[in-house]
Design a protein around this motif. Structure first.
Motif, mmCIF file in Angstrom:
data_model
loop_
_atom_site.group_PDB
_atom_site.id
_atom_site.type_symbol
_atom_site.label_atom_id
_atom_site.label_comp_id
_atom_site.label_asym_id
_atom_site.label_seq_id
_atom_site.Cartn_x
_atom_site.Cartn_y
_atom_site.Cartn_z
ATOM 1 N N GLN A 1 0.805 -1.209 0.000
ATOM 2 C CA GLN A 1 0.000 0.000 0.000
ATOM 3 C C GLN A 1 0.845 1.269 0.000
ATOM 4 O OE1 GLN A 1 -2.804 0.239 3.211
ATOM 5 N NE2 GLN A 1 -3.631 2.215 2.572
ATOM 6 N N LYS A 2 1.868 1.328 0.865
ATOM 7 C CA LYS A 2 2.667 2.549 0.954
ATOM 8 C C LYS A 2 3.372 2.833 -0.362
ATOM 9 C CE LYS A 2 6.880 4.440 2.954
ATOM 10 N NZ LYS A 2 8.085 4.166 3.757
ATOM 11 N N SER A 3 4.026 1.801 -0.934
ATOM 12 C CA SER A 3 4.746 1.990 -2.193
ATOM 13 C C SER A 3 3.801 2.465 -3.277
ATOM 14 C CB SER A 3 5.416 0.681 -2.612
ATOM 15 O OG SER A 3 6.406 0.295 -1.685
ATOM 16 N N ALA A 4 2.610 1.877 -3.350
ATOM 17 C CA ALA A 4 1.656 2.254 -4.389
ATOM 18 C C ALA A 4 1.186 3.696 -4.209
ATOM 19 C CB ALA A 4 0.466 1.295 -4.385
ATOM 20 N N GLU A 5 0.912 4.094 -2.963
ATOM 21 C CA GLU A 5 0.430 5.451 -2.710
ATOM 22 C C GLU A 5 1.501 6.497 -2.990
ATOM 23 O OE1 GLU A 5 -0.916 5.392 1.287
ATOM 24 O OE2 GLU A 5 -2.821 4.398 0.828
ATOM 25 N N TRP A 6 2.765 6.154 -2.776
ATOM 26 C CA TRP A 6 3.857 7.106 -3.003
ATOM 27 C C TRP A 6 4.391 7.024 -4.438
ATOM 28 C CZ3 TRP A 6 7.632 7.899 1.683
ATOM 29 C CH2 TRP A 6 6.895 8.327 2.790
ATOM 30 N N GLY A 7 3.793 6.168 -5.256
ATOM 31 C CA GLY A 7 4.228 6.031 -6.631
ATOM 32 C C GLY A 7 3.174 6.502 -7.606
ATOM 33 N N VAL A 8 3.409 6.211 -8.892
ATOM 34 C CA VAL A 8 2.496 6.619 -9.958
ATOM 35 C C VAL A 8 2.289 5.425 -10.889
ATOM 36 C CG1 VAL A 8 2.121 8.154 -11.908
ATOM 37 C CG2 VAL A 8 3.266 9.012 -9.848
ATOM 38 N N ASP A 9 1.105 4.832 -10.833
ATOM 39 C CA ASP A 9 0.767 3.712 -11.725
ATOM 40 C C ASP A 9 1.833 2.620 -11.710
ATOM 41 O OD1 ASP A 9 -1.567 5.025 -12.493
ATOM 42 O OD2 ASP A 9 -0.549 6.073 -14.135
ATOM 43 N N GLY A 10 2.340 2.283 -10.529
ATOM 44 C CA GLY A 10 3.343 1.227 -10.407
ATOM 45 C C GLY A 10 4.774 1.715 -10.541
ATOM 46 N N GLN B 1 7.963 -5.376 -1.275
ATOM 47 C CA GLN B 1 7.724 -5.253 0.168
ATOM 48 C C GLN B 1 8.296 -3.949 0.700
ATOM 49 O OE1 GLN B 1 8.309 -8.885 2.605
ATOM 50 N NE2 GLN B 1 8.995 -9.901 0.714
ATOM 51 N N ASP B 2 8.079 -2.866 -0.031
ATOM 52 C CA ASP B 2 8.586 -1.544 0.358
ATOM 53 C C ASP B 2 10.098 -1.548 0.528
ATOM 54 O OD1 ASP B 2 5.970 -0.655 0.370
ATOM 55 O OD2 ASP B 2 5.717 -0.933 2.525
ATOM 56 N N CYS B 3 10.792 -2.316 -0.330
ATOM 57 C CA CYS B 3 12.263 -2.429 -0.308
ATOM 58 C C CYS B 3 12.776 -2.907 1.043
ATOM 59 C CB CYS B 3 12.929 -1.113 -0.708
ATOM 60 S SG CYS B 3 13.125 -0.964 -2.498
ATOM 61 N N LYS B 4 12.048 -3.843 1.629
ATOM 62 C CA LYS B 4 12.479 -4.478 2.871
ATOM 63 C C LYS B 4 13.721 -5.330 2.611
ATOM 64 C CE LYS B 4 10.901 -8.164 5.992
ATOM 65 N NZ LYS B 4 9.777 -9.091 6.285
ATOM 66 N N VAL B 5 14.616 -5.417 3.608
ATOM 67 C CA VAL B 5 15.821 -6.241 3.488
ATOM 68 C C VAL B 5 15.432 -7.712 3.620
ATOM 69 C CG1 VAL B 5 18.113 -6.733 4.400
ATOM 70 C CG2 VAL B 5 17.213 -4.411 4.518
ATOM 71 N N ILE B 6 15.784 -8.509 2.625
ATOM 72 C CA ILE B 6 15.484 -9.946 2.687
ATOM 73 C C ILE B 6 16.754 -10.785 2.753
ATOM 74 C CG2 ILE B 6 13.272 -9.714 1.509
ATOM 75 C CD1 ILE B 6 14.655 -10.653 -1.049
ATOM 76 N N PHE B 7 17.909 -10.152 2.582
ATOM 77 C CA PHE B 7 19.174 -10.898 2.675
ATOM 78 C C PHE B 7 20.308 -9.900 2.839
ATOM 79 C CE2 PHE B 7 23.016 -12.760 0.846
ATOM 80 C CZ PHE B 7 23.103 -13.943 1.567
ATOM 81 N N GLY B 8 21.349 -10.313 3.574
ATOM 82 C CA GLY B 8 22.550 -9.502 3.677
ATOM 83 C C GLY B 8 22.634 -8.711 4.966
ATOM 84 N N PRO B 9 23.701 -7.936 5.120
ATOM 85 C CA PRO B 9 23.970 -7.253 6.396
ATOM 86 C C PRO B 9 23.174 -5.979 6.631
ATOM 87 C CG PRO B 9 25.729 -6.807 4.820
ATOM 88 C CD PRO B 9 24.816 -7.811 4.157
ATOM 89 N N ALA B 10 22.523 -5.423 5.609
ATOM 90 C CA ALA B 10 21.729 -4.201 5.824
ATOM 91 C C ALA B 10 20.610 -4.479 6.825
ATOM 92 C CB ALA B 10 21.168 -3.705 4.497
ATOM 93 N N LYS B 11 20.265 -3.461 7.614
ATOM 94 C CA LYS B 11 19.282 -3.663 8.689
ATOM 95 C C LYS B 11 17.984 -2.895 8.478
ATOM 96 C CE LYS B 11 21.992 -6.358 10.943
ATOM 97 N NZ LYS B 11 21.714 -7.811 10.939
ATOM 98 N N ARG B 12 17.903 -2.021 7.485
ATOM 99 C CA ARG B 12 16.655 -1.287 7.270
ATOM 100 C C ARG B 12 16.407 -1.113 5.778
ATOM 101 N NH1 ARG B 12 17.336 4.492 6.797
ATOM 102 N NH2 ARG B 12 19.553 5.048 6.831
#
Length: 343
Positions: free
Chosen positions: A252-261, A299-310
């Motif tokens: 939802q957040k990504s879609a609302e802050w974007g334009v037609d995807g 997923q709103d650019c959520k971290v799914i792998f690696g050392p990044a934490k946010r």
């Protein structure tokens, strides 16, 4: 008598002793001992020893010059947002560091090969912890080795070695200086604000929303960044990746802050600040090539792998009356690596 028996008898008459289980080493195998010691020129010729001493001192002095060169390169070459100055500084630091390390290493090796004791010795293994007498003997051997190294008799090497070792770590202070102070709010403020147009990097030019196709990725900067006081610093903070995918795949957040995807996210990895430059079209994953941190665009650019934490911060965008993409606000959080004062 068989042929084998005749051969054994012939060997026995020739004096050959065959090794048998439990019989130990045959007497005919003698310990050859150490080869004859070959004296070096410095061991027998005082003039050669003095010459070697001067050569060692020369390399140590060269190391001192290299260490000073690092400091001069760090302090004397000022950046002015031009790649030429950065290139000059980097090359000067690298060359000076090479001279400092290489000369120090060559001096140490040359000293060891020409002036330090060269006698062959055999040390037999013993218990790991020796007796008190053995430990005292070990200390005495170390003191003897220090005396044999000639530091007391060779003040030229001693003084230049002290100078080289004393100056060598000083450039590290200047390197550590460049890691501070902490960024504070500097990473929380970029050139992105409401009404800032998105332009292509590096060719420039505003971007029409209709020109962004599904599956594409565009490297983006804020319009007017070339007029900033510090162009390189602003580019390092404001770089953005613009991508489009089916709007139904976005949260939802990504879609609302974007334009037609079409969505825009900071290009700066939240781990160590490397540029996130790889986009996997099929999986919608963004990959940082430095340490393989992976962010899921769906997923709103959520971290799914690696050392990044946010997650990567998102830039809210819209379309103006002429169909061009424009930011509706700045990032809602600091871009780049996390730090203690990040609000």
């Amino acid at each position: 008598m068989s042929d084998i028996e005749r051969a054994d008898e012939a060997h026995g008459q020739a004096g050959t002793t065959l090794a048998k289980p439990g019989g130990g080493v045959p007497d005919r195998f003698e310990n050859p001992g150490l080869p004859e010691h070959r004296h070096r020129m410095g061991d027998t010729d005082p003039a050669a020893a003095r010459r070697a001493e001067r050569q060692v001192a020369f390399f140590l002095l060269l190391s001192i010059i290299g260490s000073i060169g690092i400091i001069v390169s760090l302090v004397g070459i000022k950046y002015d947002d031009s790649f030429e100055r950065i290139s000059l500084s980097t090359k000067a630091i690298g060359l000076s560091m090479f001279v400092s390390l290489f000369a120090l290493g060559v001096g140490a090796v040359h000293w060891a090969k020409t002036l330090m004791p060269d006698d062959e010795r055999i040390d037999y293994r013993h218990r790991q912890r020796g007796t008190t007498a053995e430990r005292a003997e070990a200390v005495a051997i170390l003191k003897e080795g220090a005396a044999e190294a000639g530091l007391g008799r060779r003040p030229l090497i001693r003084n230049t070695l002290i100078g080289a070792l004393a100056l060598f770590p000083i450039p590290a202070v200047f390197f550590f200086r460049d890691t501070g102070p902490l960024p504070g709010n500097s990473l929380s403020t970029t050139m992105w604000e409401a009404g800032t147009y998105l332009v292509k990097d590096p060719e420039g030019g505003r971007i029409r929303a209709a020109d962004v196709s599904i599956g594409s990725v565009v490297h983006v900067l804020p319009e007017g960044i070339e007029e900033a006081e510090s162009v390189l610093n602003e580019k390092a903070k404001s770089a953005v990746l613009l991508m489009r995918l089916d709007e139904s795949e976005l949260m939802q957040k990504s879609a609302e802050w974007g334009v037609d995807g079409t969505v825009a996210y900071s290009k700066i990895c939240t781990h160590m600040g490397c540029p996130v430059a790889l986009y996997e079209q099929q999986t919608h994953h963004l990959l940082c090539p430095c340490h393989q941190s992976t962010f899921d665009l769906t997923q709103d650019c959520k971290v799914i792998f690696g050392p990044a934490k946010r997650a990567l911060p998102q830039l809210p965008i819209a379309v103006d009356d002429e169909g061009y993409l424009v930011a509706t606000d700045g990032f809602d959080e600091a871009v780049g690596p996390s730090f203690w004062e990040r609000g």
